[in-house]
Write an enzyme that holds these catalytic residues in place. Structure first.
Site, mmCIF file in Angstrom:
data_model
loop_
_atom_site.group_PDB
_atom_site.id
_atom_site.type_symbol
_atom_site.label_atom_id
_atom_site.label_comp_id
_atom_site.label_asym_id
_atom_site.label_seq_id
_atom_site.Cartn_x
_atom_site.Cartn_y
_atom_site.Cartn_z
ATOM 1 N N ASN A 9 0.874 -1.177 0.000
ATOM 2 C CA ASN A 9 0.000 0.000 0.000
ATOM 3 C C ASN A 9 0.909 1.224 0.000
ATOM 4 O OD1 ASN A 9 -1.792 2.058 0.476
ATOM 5 N ND2 ASN A 9 -2.235 1.476 2.599
ATOM 6 N N LYS A 11 0.155 4.292 -0.328
ATOM 7 C CA LYS A 11 -0.443 5.534 0.209
ATOM 8 C C LYS A 11 -0.148 6.677 -0.764
ATOM 9 C CE LYS A 11 -0.028 3.416 4.645
ATOM 10 N NZ LYS A 11 -0.016 3.512 6.083
ATOM 11 N N HIS A 94 -9.571 1.581 4.560
ATOM 12 C CA HIS A 94 -8.309 1.739 5.297
ATOM 13 C C HIS A 94 -8.520 2.719 6.446
ATOM 14 C CE1 HIS A 94 -4.205 2.817 6.282
ATOM 15 N NE2 HIS A 94 -3.846 1.694 5.697
ATOM 16 N N GLU A 96 -6.820 5.058 7.576
ATOM 17 C CA GLU A 96 -6.520 6.471 7.268
ATOM 18 C C GLU A 96 -7.705 7.125 6.562
ATOM 19 O OE1 GLU A 96 -2.770 5.783 5.318
ATOM 20 O OE2 GLU A 96 -1.888 5.244 7.251
ATOM 21 N N GLU A 166 -5.742 -4.672 10.378
ATOM 22 C CA GLU A 166 -4.732 -3.641 10.575
ATOM 23 C C GLU A 166 -5.023 -2.868 11.863
ATOM 24 O OE1 GLU A 166 -2.602 -2.643 6.659
ATOM 25 O OE2 GLU A 166 -4.178 -1.189 6.987
ATOM 26 N N GLY A 172 2.340 2.384 10.600
ATOM 27 C CA GLY A 172 3.313 3.457 10.440
ATOM 28 C C GLY A 172 3.991 3.862 11.740
ATOM 29 N N SER A 212 3.234 -2.079 10.178
ATOM 30 C CA SER A 212 4.686 -2.150 10.393
ATOM 31 C C SER A 212 5.298 -3.507 10.031
ATOM 32 C CB SER A 212 5.037 -1.771 11.843
ATOM 33 O OG SER A 212 4.621 -0.450 12.116
HETATM 34 P P1 PGA Z 1 2.759 0.340 7.493
HETATM 35 O O1 PGA Z 1 1.301 0.582 6.864
HETATM 36 O O2 PGA Z 1 3.249 -0.981 6.962
HETATM 37 O O3 PGA Z 1 3.588 1.509 7.027
HETATM 38 O O4 PGA Z 1 2.591 0.296 8.978
HETATM 39 C C1 PGA Z 1 0.394 -0.471 6.691
HETATM 40 C C2 PGA Z 1 -0.889 0.046 6.078
HETATM 41 O O5 PGA Z 1 -1.318 1.147 6.408
HETATM 42 O O6 PGA Z 1 -1.509 -0.642 5.250
#
Ligand code: PGA
Length: 248
Positions: A9, A11, A94, A96, A166, A172, A212
């Site tokens: 992903n 982003k 997601h 976010e 998630e 992140g 992560s």
């Molecule tokens: P990350 O993000 O691996 O940077 O923690 C995962 C995601 O948001 O899908």
């Protein structure tokens, strides 16, 4: 048999030019691999990625879509627009988007249904916040998301949906859920799917863990029984790192 599936992903990272440079390197590294892989990229990269990955098994996904066929929705993108480019997957819900762009379980449900009318496979994200985990509400929160997000979706369509667990506190932040925490929730998700549908249907759904994931922790996560894949943010931006995760 559930075939492992690892999706990146990106982003809001990588211009079209940067995405092509990644693709050229990544497709070399990916050759001969039997783990399913895809990159979910910004809309502006999708066509170039489809072209760059032509003739390979690497999938291309979007990160959002609108639930209407078309209409006066400034700034939005429809399922048909994605399908015409040949997009294979689309992330829906997601955290976010739920947090910053007012995505609700209701819109997530509408988006899933619209995608399922066509050819694109949704990657549905669910997960609890740190506060919800600490107060012991984690299972209620995730169950509620599943019930609302999958409302009125028939069992015949469920296998097309990938579900990514998630936990928001692990995205992140560098703070990965332990493999046991991830496994516990994925087992709970599969159990919930058995209750909502049936065992045979639930058994076929690919469950990913996201938050992560990096080369150093990919194998212990991927070796858990109920975890079939990963949704990878930061570590999917470098072809070598993403490939190291796929090679778990
Ligand atoms: P990350 O993000 O691996 O940077 O923690 C995962 C995601 O948001 O899908």
């Amino acid at each position: 048999m559930r075939i492992p599936f690892i999706a990146g992903n990106w982003k809001m990272f990588k211009t079209e030019e940067e995405s092509v440079a990644f693709a050229e390197k990544f497709k070399e590294l990916y050759q001969g691999t039997d783990v399913r892989a895809a990159i979910c990229a910004p809309f502006t990269d999708l066509r170039a990625l489809k072209e760059a990955f032509e003739g390979t098994a690497i999938g291309v996904g979007a990160q959002n879509v609108h639930f209407a066929d078309e209409g006066a929705y400034t700034g939005e993108i429809s399922v048909k627009m994605l399908q015409e480019i040949g997009v294979d997957y689309c992330i829906v819900g997601h955290s976010e988007r739920r947090q910053y762009f007012a995505e609700t379980d209701e819109t997530v449900n509408l988006k899933l249904k619209k995608l399922l009318e066509g050819t694109i496979s949704p990657i549905l994200c669910v997960g609890e916040s740190l506060e919800q985990r600490d107060s012991g509400k984690l299972f209620d929160v995730v169950k509620n998301q599943l019930v609302e997000d999958l409302k009125d979706i028939p069992s015949g369509d469920i296998q097309r949906i990938v579900i990514a667990y998630e936990p928001i506190w692990a995205i992140g932040t560098g703070r990965t859920a332990t493999p046991q925490q991830a496994e516990e929730m994925c087992a709970f998700i599969r159990q919930t799917l058995i209750e909502m549908y049936d065992e045979e249907t639930a058994d076929q759904v690919i469950l990913q863990y996201g938050g992560s994931v990096k080369p150093a922790n990919a194998s212990e996560i991927m070796n858990m029984d109920e975890i079939d894949g990963a949704l990878v943010g930061g570590a999917s931006l470098k072809a070598e790192d993403f490939m190291a995760i796929i090679d778990f």
